[in-house]
Scaffold this motif. Structure first.
Motif, mmCIF file in Angstrom:
data_model
loop_
_atom_site.group_PDB
_atom_site.id
_atom_site.type_symbol
_atom_site.label_atom_id
_atom_site.label_comp_id
_atom_site.label_asym_id
_atom_site.label_seq_id
_atom_site.Cartn_x
_atom_site.Cartn_y
_atom_site.Cartn_z
ATOM 1 N N MET A 117 52.640 23.096 -0.056
ATOM 2 C CA MET A 117 53.459 22.592 -1.058
ATOM 3 C C MET A 117 52.960 23.561 -2.318
ATOM 4 N N LEU A 118 53.827 24.256 -2.879
ATOM 5 C CA LEU A 118 53.782 25.256 -4.229
ATOM 6 C C LEU A 118 54.144 24.453 -5.154
ATOM 7 N N SER A 119 53.209 24.254 -6.300
ATOM 8 C CA SER A 119 53.344 23.537 -7.449
ATOM 9 C C SER A 119 54.308 24.295 -8.483
ATOM 10 N N ALA A 120 54.760 23.726 -9.317
ATOM 11 C CA ALA A 120 55.845 24.052 -10.134
ATOM 12 C C ALA A 120 55.028 25.195 -10.944
ATOM 13 N N ARG A 121 53.913 25.138 -11.138
ATOM 14 C CA ARG A 121 53.339 26.031 -11.877
ATOM 15 C C ARG A 121 53.073 27.438 -11.283
ATOM 16 N N THR A 122 53.199 27.325 -10.011
ATOM 17 C CA THR A 122 53.140 28.579 -9.114
ATOM 18 C C THR A 122 54.200 29.423 -9.269
ATOM 19 N N LEU A 123 55.360 28.714 -9.477
ATOM 20 C CA LEU A 123 56.973 29.242 -9.250
ATOM 21 C C LEU A 123 57.127 30.149 -10.546
ATOM 22 N N SER A 142 53.462 12.493 -9.254
ATOM 23 C CA SER A 142 53.364 13.879 -8.687
ATOM 24 C C SER A 142 52.165 14.143 -8.422
ATOM 25 N N ARG A 143 52.044 14.746 -7.257
ATOM 26 C CA ARG A 143 50.717 15.306 -6.738
ATOM 27 C C ARG A 143 49.924 16.363 -7.506
ATOM 28 N N TYR A 176 61.748 23.396 1.173
ATOM 29 C CA TYR A 176 62.614 22.398 0.197
ATOM 30 C C TYR A 176 62.301 22.322 -1.098
ATOM 31 N N LEU A 177 63.106 22.305 -2.187
ATOM 32 C CA LEU A 177 62.740 21.882 -3.631
ATOM 33 C C LEU A 177 62.674 20.492 -3.775
ATOM 34 N N VAL A 178 61.479 20.159 -4.298
ATOM 35 C CA VAL A 178 61.003 18.785 -4.554
ATOM 36 C C VAL A 178 61.329 18.431 -6.012
ATOM 37 N N TYR A 179 62.221 17.537 -6.418
ATOM 38 C CA TYR A 179 62.580 17.450 -7.519
ATOM 39 C C TYR A 179 63.051 15.972 -7.991
ATOM 40 N N LYS A 180 63.229 15.717 -9.276
ATOM 41 C CA LYS A 180 63.962 14.331 -9.714
ATOM 42 C C LYS A 180 64.979 14.823 -10.887
ATOM 43 N N ILE A 181 65.839 13.987 -11.264
ATOM 44 C CA ILE A 181 66.959 14.347 -12.293
ATOM 45 C C ILE A 181 66.697 13.043 -13.074
ATOM 46 N N TRP A 296 75.706 24.678 -19.807
ATOM 47 C CA TRP A 296 74.205 24.158 -19.926
ATOM 48 C C TRP A 296 73.842 22.913 -19.062
ATOM 49 N N LYS A 297 72.570 22.898 -18.534
ATOM 50 C CA LYS A 297 72.018 22.169 -17.746
ATOM 51 C C LYS A 297 70.685 21.446 -18.227
ATOM 52 N N ARG A 298 70.500 20.452 -17.660
ATOM 53 C CA ARG A 298 69.418 19.732 -18.318
ATOM 54 C C ARG A 298 68.899 18.449 -17.580
ATOM 55 N N GLY A 299 67.590 18.194 -17.804
ATOM 56 C CA GLY A 299 67.138 17.099 -17.106
ATOM 57 C C GLY A 299 66.780 16.970 -15.654
ATOM 58 N N LEU A 300 66.396 18.358 -15.037
ATOM 59 C CA LEU A 300 65.796 18.594 -13.852
ATOM 60 C C LEU A 300 64.208 18.540 -13.978
ATOM 61 N N LEU A 301 63.732 17.735 -13.176
ATOM 62 C CA LEU A 301 62.196 17.882 -13.000
ATOM 63 C C LEU A 301 61.751 18.376 -11.728
ATOM 64 N N VAL A 302 60.889 19.450 -11.740
ATOM 65 C CA VAL A 302 60.572 20.155 -10.577
ATOM 66 C C VAL A 302 59.186 20.075 -10.278
ATOM 67 N N GLN A 303 58.740 19.399 -9.229
ATOM 68 C CA GLN A 303 57.515 19.165 -8.774
ATOM 69 C C GLN A 303 56.942 20.546 -7.994
ATOM 70 N N GLY A 304 57.837 21.060 -7.084
ATOM 71 C CA GLY A 304 57.386 22.331 -6.629
ATOM 72 C C GLY A 304 58.412 22.642 -5.422
ATOM 73 N N ILE A 305 58.013 23.472 -4.395
ATOM 74 C CA ILE A 305 58.642 23.970 -3.060
ATOM 75 C C ILE A 305 57.560 23.515 -2.072
ATOM 76 N N GLU A 306 58.185 22.807 -1.046
ATOM 77 C CA GLU A 306 57.423 22.396 -0.027
ATOM 78 C C GLU A 306 57.870 23.198 1.400
ATOM 79 N N ILE A 307 56.811 23.629 1.936
ATOM 80 C CA ILE A 307 57.390 24.623 3.455
ATOM 81 C C ILE A 307 56.591 23.783 4.431
ATOM 82 N N ARG A 308 57.606 23.460 5.515
ATOM 83 C CA ARG A 308 56.898 22.563 6.510
ATOM 84 C C ARG A 308 57.700 22.709 7.815
ATOM 85 N N PRO A 309 57.320 22.498 8.915
ATOM 86 C CA PRO A 309 58.024 22.685 10.390
ATOM 87 C C PRO A 309 59.354 21.991 10.493
ATOM 88 N N LYS A 310 60.394 22.408 10.888
ATOM 89 C CA LYS A 310 61.682 21.717 10.860
ATOM 90 C C LYS A 310 61.959 21.548 12.562
#
Length: 311
Positions: A117-123, A142-143, A176-181, A296-310
């Protein structure tokens, strides 16, 4: 005749079971190591010999990444374990933070495949360093230490990258984008669907998604078009345009990649998928965008992007 055949089958099964039971534990351990973590757990119920073999380091060392010592050396906090089996279940039960907390690493429990999982700081977030558009906050669930919070933008664009050599080979992956609104932010995502993509070489996997509730999206789309009609901007006949609305909904909303709730309380939406070939070293590019609506868009909280097997 039938009873004789059944008796012969029973004798053969007993012979096989007896032969297996007489094998040295080291041989059984090697056989079990050629299966999968899920099969190893199942085989441990066959006999005491299999149980002892299935719990040995010989087996679980095969299920761990070959460079697991190097990975553990990058952990933010020391990882303590008494056996290779314990380490496997530790990594498959939760991610560990690595690279100064900018990334997390874990294993998929049934296969042992690598997950990151890539943190939002790495994006790469357009306007991400501009306080009037985005800000960085901390959330207890948040992790990662930092979460990106969207204040207000009309051009939403998020990108992430990872090298395919870091992932397990011969595995189908998804990002996967991991987020909250928060608050009423969902409404600002209901006027225009968002576009996602995963690109690996010539392979492109893309989706059209909506982070907003679908009913709210349809309702706000109709209200927005009614407003345009009132302003004289949209001049199509009402009934004809309503038919077009239905057609557009069928074409643009990808139900298969709709957001879903995670076990950790966050939401996730699939960005795309790809097959990671053995020994391949390509750049995996992932993106989440909404740049067409210009509202205008607002309220999105981004934790990161997770890459895992499907599977």
């Amino acid at each position: 005749m039938e009873s004789d055949k059944q008796e012969n089958n029973n004798n053969n099964n007993n012979a096989v079971g007896s032969d297996t039971a007489n094998l040295p534990e080291e041989c059984v351990a090697i056989m079990v190591s050629l299966t999968s973590p899920r099969d190893a757990c199942r085989l441990s119920a066959v006999s005491s010999t299999f149980r002892s073999a299935a719990e040995s380091d010989v087996v679980w060392a095969r299920f761990l990444p070959s460079d697991y010592i190097s990975l553990l050396s990058r952990a933010v906090h020391p990882v303590r374990y008494a056996s290779k089996r314990e380490l496997f279940f530790l990594l498959s039960g939760r991610h560990i933070l690595i690279d100064r907390g900018k990334m997390s690493f874990g294993l998929e429990k049934s296969s042992g495949a690598r997950c990151y999982m890539l943190s939002a700081r790495t994006l790469s977030i357009v306007w991400g360093d501009t306080p009037q558009y985005w800000r960085w906050i901390s959330l207890p669930d948040s992790r990662f230490s930092d979460v990106a919070e969207l204040i207000n933008v009309h051009w939403l664009e998020i990108h992430g990258k990872i090298q395919s050599k870091l992932l397990s080979g011969k595995i189908k992956y998804a990002a996967y984008l991991v987020y909250k609104i928060n608050g009423h932010g969902s409404r600002s995502f209901s006027f225009q669907p968002q576009e996602t993509a995963v690109i690996v070489g010539d392979h492109i996997s893309s989706h059209t998604v909506s982070l907003a509730n679908r009913d709210e999206t349809c309702r706000n789309t109709i209200m927005f078009r009614n407003f345009l009609r009132w302003r004289g901007v949209l001049t199509l006949p009402y009934i004809e345009d309503e038919d077009n609305d239905d057609a557009d909904d069928d074409e643009t909303v990808d139900i298969a990649s709709s957001p879903r709730l995670r076990n950790d309380g966050w939401m996730e939406v699939e960005l795309g998928e790809f097959y990671n070939k053995e020994g391949e070293n390509s750049e995996v590019e992932m993106s989440f965008m909404e740049v067409k609506g210009r509202h205008w868009k607002r309220g999105l909280l981004v934790q990161g992007i997770e890459i895992r097997p499907k599977f």
